[in-house]
Design an enzyme around this catalytic site. Structure first.
Site, PDB file in Angstrom:
ATOM      1  N   HIS A  16     -29.879 -12.630 -29.680  1.00  0.00           N
ATOM      2  CA  HIS A  16     -31.333 -12.981 -29.393  1.00  0.00           C
ATOM      3  C   HIS A  16     -31.226 -14.202 -28.281  1.00  0.00           C
ATOM      4  CE1 HIS A  16     -32.446 -11.773 -33.548  1.00  0.00           C
ATOM      5  NE2 HIS A  16     -32.799 -10.854 -33.095  1.00  0.00           N
ATOM      6  N   LYS A  38     -42.465  -6.118 -43.938  1.00  0.00           N
ATOM      7  CA  LYS A  38     -40.927  -6.241 -43.984  1.00  0.00           C
ATOM      8  C   LYS A  38     -40.344  -7.535 -44.520  1.00  0.00           C
ATOM      9  CE  LYS A  38     -37.703  -5.386 -40.094  1.00  0.00           C
ATOM     10  NZ  LYS A  38     -37.664  -5.420 -38.641  1.00  0.00           N
ATOM     11  N   ARG A  78     -28.986  -2.714 -28.344  1.00  0.00           N
ATOM     12  CA  ARG A  78     -27.622  -2.921 -28.537  1.00  0.00           C
ATOM     13  C   ARG A  78     -26.979  -1.455 -28.222  1.00  0.00           C
ATOM     14  NH1 ARG A  78     -29.665  -5.919 -33.860  1.00  0.00           N
ATOM     15  NH2 ARG A  78     -31.363  -4.426 -33.066  1.00  0.00           N
ATOM     16  N   SER A 133     -29.445  -9.655 -37.135  1.00  0.00           N
ATOM     17  CA  SER A 133     -29.906 -10.613 -38.135  1.00  0.00           C
ATOM     18  C   SER A 133     -29.637 -10.069 -39.623  1.00  0.00           C
ATOM     19  CB  SER A 133     -31.439 -10.729 -38.080  1.00  0.00           C
ATOM     20  OG  SER A 133     -31.742 -11.439 -36.969  1.00  0.00           O
TER      21      SER A 133
HETATM   22  P1  ADP Z   1     -36.783  -6.120 -34.938  1.00  0.00           P
HETATM   23  O1  ADP Z   1     -37.761  -6.589 -34.066  1.00  0.00           O
HETATM   24  O2  ADP Z   1     -36.364  -4.599 -34.822  1.00  0.00           O
HETATM   25  O3  ADP Z   1     -36.924  -6.457 -36.283  1.00  0.00           O
HETATM   26  P2  ADP Z   1     -34.960  -8.314 -34.133  1.00  0.00           P
HETATM   27  O4  ADP Z   1     -36.125  -9.146 -34.278  1.00  0.00           O
HETATM   28  O5  ADP Z   1     -33.745  -8.468 -34.879  1.00  0.00           O
HETATM   29  O6  ADP Z   1     -35.485  -6.913 -34.293  1.00  0.00           O
HETATM   30  O7  ADP Z   1     -34.716  -8.272 -32.575  1.00  0.00           O
HETATM   31  C1  ADP Z   1     -35.686  -8.430 -31.546  1.00  0.00           C
HETATM   32  C2  ADP Z   1     -35.134  -7.931 -30.444  1.00  0.00           C
HETATM   33  O8  ADP Z   1     -33.919  -8.671 -30.089  1.00  0.00           O
HETATM   34  C3  ADP Z   1     -35.057  -6.370 -30.270  1.00  0.00           C
HETATM   35  O9  ADP Z   1     -35.454  -5.922 -29.233  1.00  0.00           O
HETATM   36  C4  ADP Z   1     -33.588  -6.227 -30.488  1.00  0.00           C
HETATM   37  O10 ADP Z   1     -32.822  -4.811 -30.082  1.00  0.00           O
HETATM   38  C5  ADP Z   1     -32.957  -7.480 -29.881  1.00  0.00           C
HETATM   39  N1  ADP Z   1     -31.740  -7.875 -30.258  1.00  0.00           N
HETATM   40  C6  ADP Z   1     -31.401  -8.111 -31.569  1.00  0.00           C
HETATM   41  N2  ADP Z   1     -29.899  -8.386 -31.689  1.00  0.00           N
HETATM   42  C7  ADP Z   1     -29.580  -8.292 -30.354  1.00  0.00           C
HETATM   43  C8  ADP Z   1     -28.258  -8.511 -29.943  1.00  0.00           C
HETATM   44  N3  ADP Z   1     -27.092  -8.702 -30.666  1.00  0.00           N
HETATM   45  N4  ADP Z   1     -28.225  -8.180 -28.527  1.00  0.00           N
HETATM   46  C9  ADP Z   1     -29.207  -7.983 -27.892  1.00  0.00           C
HETATM   47  N5  ADP Z   1     -30.345  -7.592 -28.381  1.00  0.00           N
HETATM   48  C10 ADP Z   1     -30.519  -7.875 -29.497  1.00  0.00           C
END
Ligand code: ADP
Length: 161
Positions: A17, A41, A90, A128
């Site tokens: 992130h 969630k 990703r 995460s």
């Molecule tokens: P979600 O909204 O699906 O619960 P997250 O909060 O984990 O996902 O992630 C928020 C955003 O960050 C999403 O666009 C996700 O694809 C991106 N993201 C998460 N981990 C990574 C990573 N390792 N590299 C690039 N982008 C990431």
């Protein structure tokens, strides 16, 4: 002024992130990292805890702020004057869902565009969910999340046991 939002769960914020945050902050005048309050969630951290953690690790980037929101992402974007939604990609597995959401968002509000940043290769495996899974076994998560976040994640699991 070009304002972008980066919405997500951030439960907790990871180096993946943070990489997207730094890169998108360089492209826009202002970036708001927005924690979605998604009651469907189950999360490890409360929304407020997640916002605080994002503030802690982005304090050194002047044009980044952290906030939380309920409801539709496009409505939140509109309310804060943002015209761009940032999402990270990703792998191809992210693509199908992200494409659908981005297209639906454009139907809802054509003024708002989604910008996708592809993950830096070294974080492409990182989520995460993986962090939580490893932390639940007491593993070293220092390679996955900033050092300020490590004890907070581990504390959640030590309390449960
Ligand atoms: P979600 O909204 O699906 O619960 P997250 O909060 O984990 O996902 O992630 C928020 C955003 O960050 C999403 O666009 C996700 O694809 C991106 N993201 C998460 N981990 C990574 C990573 N390792 N590299 C690039 N982008 C990431």
């Amino acid at each position: 002024m070009r304002v972008a939002i980066y919405p997500g769960s951030f439960d907790p914020v990871t180096f993946g992130h943070l990489d997207i945050i730094k890169r998108s902050a360089a492209m826009f005048d202002k970036l708001i990292v927005a924690v979605l309050n998604n009651s469907a969630k189950k999360s490890l951290f409360t929304v407020d805890e997640r916002v605080e953690m994002i503030k802690e690790v982005t304090g050194n980037i002047p044009n980044v702020s952290a906030d939380s929101f309920d409801g539709l992402t496009v409505d939140y974007a509109d309310a804060v004057g943002a015209t761009v939604v940032i999402r990270g990609l990703r792998a191809v597995t992210d693509f199908e869902y992200e494409l659908q959401i981005a297209q639906t968002n454009r139907v809802e509000n054509p003024e708002i565009d989604t910008v996708f940043l592809t993950t830096s290769l070294k974080y492409s495996y990182l989520s995460s969910t993986i962090v939580k899974e490893f932390a639940s076994y007491g593993a070293d998560i220092g390679k996955f999340v900033p050092k300020e976040i490590v004890p907070k994640v581990l504390a959640k699991y030590s309390k449960e046991s």
